[in-house]
Scaffold this motif. Structure first.
Motif, short mmCIF file in Angstrom:
data_model
loop_
_atom_site.label_atom_id
_atom_site.label_comp_id
_atom_site.label_asym_id
_atom_site.label_seq_id
_atom_site.Cartn_x
_atom_site.Cartn_y
_atom_site.Cartn_z
N ARG A 9 0.81 -1.21 0.13
CA ARG A 9 -0.06 -0.09 -0.03
C ARG A 9 0.82 1.10 0.03
O ARG A 9 1.73 1.44 -0.89
N ASN A 10 0.80 1.99 1.05
CA ASN A 10 1.93 3.27 1.06
C ASN A 10 3.29 2.69 1.12
O ASN A 10 4.12 3.34 0.90
N ASP A 141 -2.26 -6.09 -3.55
CA ASP A 141 -2.49 -5.21 -2.48
C ASP A 141 -2.29 -6.07 -1.22
O ASP A 141 -1.73 -5.45 -0.21
N HIS A 142 -2.62 -7.20 -0.97
CA HIS A 142 -2.17 -8.17 0.18
C HIS A 142 -2.41 -9.77 -0.29
O HIS A 142 -3.09 -9.83 -1.16
N SER A 174 -8.70 -6.73 4.65
CA SER A 174 -10.03 -6.27 3.58
C SER A 174 -10.68 -4.94 4.03
O SER A 174 -11.28 -4.15 3.46
N SER A 175 -10.79 -4.80 5.46
CA SER A 175 -11.52 -3.74 5.87
C SER A 175 -10.83 -2.30 6.34
O SER A 175 -11.22 -1.47 6.78
N SER A 176 -9.21 -2.62 6.15
CA SER A 176 -8.48 -1.63 6.34
C SER A 176 -8.54 -0.44 5.04
O SER A 176 -8.42 -1.35 4.11
N ASN A 177 -8.18 0.71 5.16
CA ASN A 177 -8.05 1.56 4.05
C ASN A 177 -6.81 2.43 4.17
O ASN A 177 -6.22 2.70 5.15
N GLY A 178 -6.28 2.66 2.89
CA GLY A 178 -5.30 3.44 2.60
C GLY A 178 -3.98 3.00 3.54
O GLY A 178 -3.52 1.73 3.31
N ASN A 179 -3.43 3.78 4.48
CA ASN A 179 -2.06 3.71 4.92
C ASN A 179 -2.15 2.32 5.74
O ASN A 179 -3.09 2.01 6.33
N PHE A 180 -0.81 1.49 5.55
CA PHE A 180 -0.86 0.35 6.56
C PHE A 180 0.79 0.51 6.97
O PHE A 180 1.65 0.24 6.17
N ASP A 184 0.58 -1.55 12.53
CA ASP A 184 -0.44 -2.35 11.79
C ASP A 184 -0.47 -3.86 11.74
O ASP A 184 -1.14 -4.60 11.98
#
Length: 228
Positions: A9-10, A141-142, A174-180, A184
Motif C-alpha cells: 500500500r503506502n 494489495d495483500h 480487507s476492512s483497512s483502508n489506505g495506509n498500512f 498495523d
C-alpha cells in the motif's frame, strides 16, 4: 505452522509469525540480513526464514494435512528449502527461483511439509507448494499464506490448517483502508499469534525503508530493530 503476510500500500511490508514446538531457534541480525535460524542436530544452524539487504523475504509455513506428493521423486529434484536458503544468502535471485518454478516442479526434503512464501523488493510474491505447483502475485494489495494449500483451499480439514488465522488476517486487511504501517502489521501478527504451537518470533520487514523489526515469544512491547 506459521503465518506469512505481504502488503503493498503506502509501503511494502512483510509480516511473519514463526510458530514452532520443540525446536531450538535464534534470530541472527547482520549487515546483510536478519535471519531466523533453526538448529538441526546433523546440519547445525540453518538460515530458514527472514529478510536480506537486497529486499527479499523468506517465510515457510508448513502445509497441513501432510501431502506426500511433496516428496522428491528424483535425487536431483529441486528442493524448496535449499532454494530459499540460497535466496536469503543472496546466492540466487527471486527471479531465478520464479523461473525454476515455471519450468519444473519443486519438492520438499522427504517427509517435510514446508511451503514457500517469498517476496522481493518490488513487493512481488511467489508461493511454492511442493509437489503441487506455484502461484505468482505481481505486487498484490495483500496476500496471506497460513497452513493450507492454496490449490486445495478449504477442501481438506486438519486441526493445524490455520483457516482461522487466514480469515482473521483477510478480514483485517480487507476492512483497512489506505495506509498500512509497521504497527498495523504487528497488530495483525498479534491477532494471528498462537500459544498451543507457540509463536516464538513475530517479524515485520519494512521493505520500503529496508528495516526489520521483530519480537520474541509474543512480547509485542519489546520490539527489536535492524536497518539493512
Amino acid at each position: 505452522m506459521c503465518t506469512s503476510i505481504t502488503v503493498n500500500r503506502n509501503k511494502t511490508l512483510v509480516g511473519w509469525n514463526l510458530d514452532i514446538l520443540g525446536m531450538e531457534y535464534r534470530v541472527s541480525p547482520s549487515e546483510e540480513a536478519v535471519l531466523i535460524e533453526i538448529y538441526d542436530a546433523k546440519e547445525g544452524w540453518l538460515p530458514l526464514f527472514g529478510a536480506n539487504s537486497r529486499g527479499d523475504f523468506v517465510g515457510m509455513p508448513t502445509c497441513h494435512p501432510f501431502d506426500g506428493s511433496g516428496n522428491p521423486p528424483f535425487s536431483d529434484s529441486k528442493i524448496t528449502m535449499m532454494l530459499n536458503i540460497d535466496l536469503l544468502l543472496q546466492k540466487r535471485s527471486f527471479e531465478e527461483i520464479k523461473a525454476i518454478a515455471e519450468k519444473e516442479m519443486i519438492y520438499n526434503i522427504p517427509n517435510v511439509n514446508f511451503m514457500s512464501s517469498i517476496s522481493n523488493r518490488n513487493g512481488d510474491v511467489l508461493h511454492i507448494i511442493p509437489g503441487q505447483g506455484y502461484k505468482y502475485y505481481k505486487k498484490p494489495d495483500h496476500i496471506v499464506l497460513t497452513n493450507f494449500s492454496p490449490f486445495k483451499g478449504e477442501s481438506l480439514k486438519h486441526p493445524w490448517i490455520g483457516l482461522d488465522r487466514y480469515k482473521t488476517a483477510e478480514s483485517i486487511l480487507s476492512s483497512s483502508n489506505g495506509n498500512f504501517e509497521v504497527e498495523d502489521m504487528f497488530f495483525l501478527l498479534k491477532e494471528c499469534s498462537q500459544e498451543e504451537c507457540p509463536t516464538v518470533v513475530s517479524m515485520v520487514f519494512d521493505v520500503t525503508d529496508m528495516t526489520v523489526y521483530w519480537c520474541e515469544n509474543r512480547n509485542f512491547n519489546q520490539i527489536n530493530k535492524k536497518q539493512l
